[in-house]
Design a protein around this motif. Structure first.
Motif, PDB file in Angstrom:
ATOM      1  N   THR A   4       0.966  -1.389  -0.123  1.00  0.00           N
ATOM      2  CA  THR A   4       0.068   0.013  -0.125  1.00  0.00           C
ATOM      3  C   THR A   4       1.045   1.213   0.133  1.00  0.00           C
ATOM      4  O   THR A   4       1.773   1.240   0.693  1.00  0.00           O
ATOM      5  CB  THR A   4      -1.000   0.041   1.199  1.00  0.00           C
ATOM      6  N   GLY A 163      -0.812   5.298  -6.185  1.00  0.00           N
ATOM      7  CA  GLY A 163      -0.934   4.122  -5.422  1.00  0.00           C
ATOM      8  C   GLY A 163      -1.344   2.660  -6.082  1.00  0.00           C
ATOM      9  O   GLY A 163      -0.990   1.630  -5.885  1.00  0.00           O
ATOM     10  N   GLU A 164      -2.061   2.951  -7.103  1.00  0.00           N
ATOM     11  CA  GLU A 164      -2.417   1.950  -8.076  1.00  0.00           C
ATOM     12  C   GLU A 164      -1.202   1.309  -8.950  1.00  0.00           C
ATOM     13  O   GLU A 164      -1.082   0.316  -9.433  1.00  0.00           O
ATOM     14  CB  GLU A 164      -3.511   2.273  -9.143  1.00  0.00           C
ATOM     15  N   PRO A 167       2.395   0.672  -5.860  1.00  0.00           N
ATOM     16  CA  PRO A 167       2.399   0.477  -4.499  1.00  0.00           C
ATOM     17  C   PRO A 167       3.570   0.369  -3.610  1.00  0.00           C
ATOM     18  O   PRO A 167       4.560  -0.052  -4.111  1.00  0.00           O
ATOM     19  CB  PRO A 167       1.241  -0.843  -4.583  1.00  0.00           C
TER      20      PRO A 167
END
Length: 205
Positions: A4, A163-164, A167
């Protein structure tokens, strides 16, 4: 374990102070540049807290021996500013970066296998510019643990895209703003650093 995006917003009054000056449309260019430098310094200081390689070593004082901490000098540290605003951030950050090498013109060739990399970008709007640099770093197998991003301001949409795509990245920023305007600017934002700094860009030939 899922990867994440980690976004750190330090709750420091000096960081909030300089961000407020950048937001203010009446702040003159010279003070705006100072604000970028100060945020570069304080955000980098926070980013180095748990990241900078160091070792414990015994030293002798005038009274006794005691254990101290030394930064590892054999670990290269590279600073990559995204121009123009990223350079102002680096100007402030250099005060707390021990022996960092400034990389102008993008990602250098042949980054050392143990090097740490800090990317300085004035703000993350859509995230496209930063993403391009991060992809180049990936081609040299720079893992997220060896990388930090310093930015004054980040938008929620830009962070979502990062983030996509990337990560496990760690970003240090003064604030997260919720929206982008139809023109792609962060709202409420800090304005366009190119205009706020009275910067001229070169024309094509």
């Amino acid at each position: 374990m899922p990867m994440t995006l980690r976004v750190v917003v330090p709750p420091h009054p000096l960081i909030a102070h300089w961000l407020t000056l950048l937001r203010n449309t009446t702040t003159p260019p010279a003070l705006y540049a100072t604000g970028l430098e100060e945020l570069g310094r304080w955000l980098t200081y926070e980013a180095l807290r748990d990241w900078l390689p160091h070792r414990r070593e015994m030293v002798t004082t005038s009274q006794a021996q005691t254990e101290g901490t030394l930064v590892e000098s054999n670990v290269p540290l590279l600073s990559i500013p995204l121009l123009p605003g990223g350079l102002d951030l680096w100007q402030g950050a250099r005060r707390v970066l021990p022996s960092s090498q400034l990389c102008l013109g993008g990602v250098p060739d042949n980054i050392e296998t143990n090097a740490g990399v800090i990317v300085f970008v004035d703000q993350i709007a859509s995230g496209e510019r930063l993403l391009a640099i991060l992809k180049l770093l990936q081609t040299q197998e720079i893992e997220a643990r060896r990388l930090r991003v310093i930015t004054v301001l980040a938008s929620s949409p830009g962070l979502k895209q990062l983030g996509e795509m990337m990560p496990n990245l760690t970003i240090h920023t003064a604030c997260i703003d919720p929206e982008l305007t139809e023109d792609g600017e962060i709202s409420p934002g800090i304005g366009n650093p190119v205009l706020r700094l009275n910067t001229r860009t070169g024309g094509t030939t």
